[in-house]
Design a protein around this motif. Structure first.
Motif, mmCIF file in Angstrom:
data_model
loop_
_atom_site.group_PDB
_atom_site.id
_atom_site.type_symbol
_atom_site.label_atom_id
_atom_site.label_comp_id
_atom_site.label_asym_id
_atom_site.label_seq_id
_atom_site.Cartn_x
_atom_site.Cartn_y
_atom_site.Cartn_z
ATOM 1 N N VAL A 136 17.975 43.636 35.030
ATOM 2 C CA VAL A 136 17.708 44.377 33.793
ATOM 3 C C VAL A 136 17.018 43.407 32.834
ATOM 4 O O VAL A 136 17.510 42.304 32.586
ATOM 5 C CB VAL A 136 19.002 44.907 33.154
ATOM 6 C CG1 VAL A 136 18.682 45.612 31.834
ATOM 7 C CG2 VAL A 136 19.721 45.865 34.092
ATOM 8 N N ARG A 198 13.442 48.840 28.239
ATOM 9 C CA ARG A 198 14.510 48.289 29.083
ATOM 10 C C ARG A 198 14.136 48.644 30.521
ATOM 11 O O ARG A 198 14.097 49.817 30.907
ATOM 12 C CB ARG A 198 15.855 48.909 28.719
ATOM 13 C CG ARG A 198 17.006 48.487 29.654
ATOM 14 C CD ARG A 198 18.257 49.305 29.372
ATOM 15 N NE ARG A 198 19.255 49.101 30.422
ATOM 16 C CZ ARG A 198 20.345 48.361 30.292
ATOM 17 N NH1 ARG A 198 20.574 47.737 29.134
ATOM 18 N NH2 ARG A 198 21.200 48.250 31.284
ATOM 19 N N GLU A 200 14.820 48.370 34.542
ATOM 20 C CA GLU A 200 15.849 48.113 35.548
ATOM 21 C C GLU A 200 15.243 48.296 36.943
ATOM 22 O O GLU A 200 14.521 49.249 37.193
ATOM 23 C CB GLU A 200 17.028 49.086 35.399
ATOM 24 C CG GLU A 200 17.687 49.058 34.037
ATOM 25 C CD GLU A 200 18.833 50.049 33.945
ATOM 26 O OE1 GLU A 200 19.545 50.243 34.958
ATOM 27 O OE2 GLU A 200 19.023 50.633 32.859
#
Length: 365
Positions: A136, A198, A200
């Motif tokens: 992440v 973000r 991931e």
């Protein structure tokens, strides 16, 4: 060619971290920086195989089974294992084994069995866990595409037959650098807010270094914020045994004839044949009794493997046909597989298949 280059290729196909904890795959004897003149491939490394390597000027022996499996406290030549290691060292012959890691990849030992039996739609019978991690990180929106591409190129984002997999959420990050910083955006000493993504994605454990290098080299920030999580998820393309389907269902006796012929087996020890035909088949090269419950749970009509003990045959419990073809017989085509793997990458490399049958079991028929 340097030995380390050949090892790198083999371990890209079957990474060492795929092996079982009890195993001893990898370079057992030798210097990885040594130049390899030629390689001899065999299922087992016994004295006659070392003699053959000497005869043909091969300074590398590649086997499926590790010659050193349990710890050696002394090397005096008292046992065949000690004699093999001594002879290899005296003649500057490297010994390399590629065992359960080769068992656990789709196109490895069990993939060969599936192909020889004509199984279709094959998959791993018992997928292995603890082989994946999640990354992440947080990146300015304008640079997210470039960073994703770099991570994917380093091996991140692969899930089974899908690639470039990620999850992305927009928000904003805050940071304030001190007077010694040189921030990519904002000014030292002033709190800054930045629209960020973000990001991931997952990666295989063995690719962690490559993924982190790609992250740190491609991320625009001076200080890169990221988290890495270990995952319990099973990796569906890696694990013990395989299972697949015959093109058409066969009567039990027909199926056993197919197995005997295609696997070049001398004998087959098997449980009582059941009234239903055989269509779905589980396989495991070598000692596979530990997978019987998984084979039954997966709905297999038959399980082709080796090394079942007397009382373990009872565990079939009229639910499956166990076909024990012998350890050597189930893995004998592994040497051909290894030669194919090496020659595909290094077509001009001097490699030969042993002329010795290393099966320690003989049959009186």
């Amino acid at each position: 060619m340097r030995l380390s280059i050949l090892i790198k290729h083999l371990e890209a196909f079957a990474p060492l971290n795929y092996q079982e904890d009890y195993d001893n795959s990898g370079l057992i004897v030798g210097d990885p920086n040594e130049e390899v003149r030629g390689a001899l491939v065999a299922l087992d490394c016994i004295e006659s195989v070392v003699d053959e390597a000497i005869l043909h000027n091969c300074n590398l022996i590649i086997t499926h089974h590790p010659i050193v499996f349990k710890g050696l406290k002394k090397i005096t030549g008292k046992t065949y294992v000690e004699r093999v290691v001594l002879k290899a060292i005296r003649n500057n012959i490297a010994l390399y084994a590629i065992h359960t890691n080769l068992d656990h990849v789709q196109h490895g030992v069990n993939g060969v069995i599936c192909n020889r039996l004509g199984l279709k739609n094959t998959k791993i019978l018992s997928p292995k866990g603890s082989l994946l991690k999640k990354l992440v990180t947080f990146c300015p929106v304008a640079h997210a595409d470039e960073l994703r591409e770099a991570l994917f190129a380093a091996g991140a984002g692969d899930i089974s037959n899908y690639s470039e997999c990620s999850f992305n959420t927009e928000g904003y990050g805050t940071f304030k650098g001190d007077e010694d910083t040189n921030p990519f955006v904002g000014e030292p000493g002033i709190l800054h807010q930045e629209r960020e993504v973000r990001l991931e994605t997952i990666f295989k454990v063995q690719d962690e270094r490559k993924v982190l290098v790609a992250l740190l080299e491609s991320h625009p920030y001076e200080e890169v914020a990221y988290d890495i999580y270990a995952l319990d998820n099973k990796l569906g393309t890696v694990g013990a045994g395989m299972i697949g389907w015959l093109e058409e269902a066969l009567e039990g006796s027909e199926f056993l004839r197919l197995v005997k012929h295609n696997m070049d087996a001398t004998v087959i020890r098997h449980t009582r044949l059941l009234p239903k035909k055989i269509r779905k088949v589980a396989v495991c090269g070598g000692s596979g009794s530990f997978l019987l419950k998984e084979a039954i749970a997966a709905g297999a009509d038959a399980f082709v493997t080796a090394d079942f003990k007397y009382h373990e045959f009872f565990d079939a419990d009229e639910k499956i046909v166990i076909a024990d073809i012998g350890h050597f017989e189930s893995e004998q085509f592994t040497s051909d597989l290894l030669i194919d793997i090496i020659q595909e990458k290094f077509p001009n490399f001097a490699i030969r298949l042993t002329e010795h049958n290393t099966n320690p079991i003989n049959y009186f028929i």
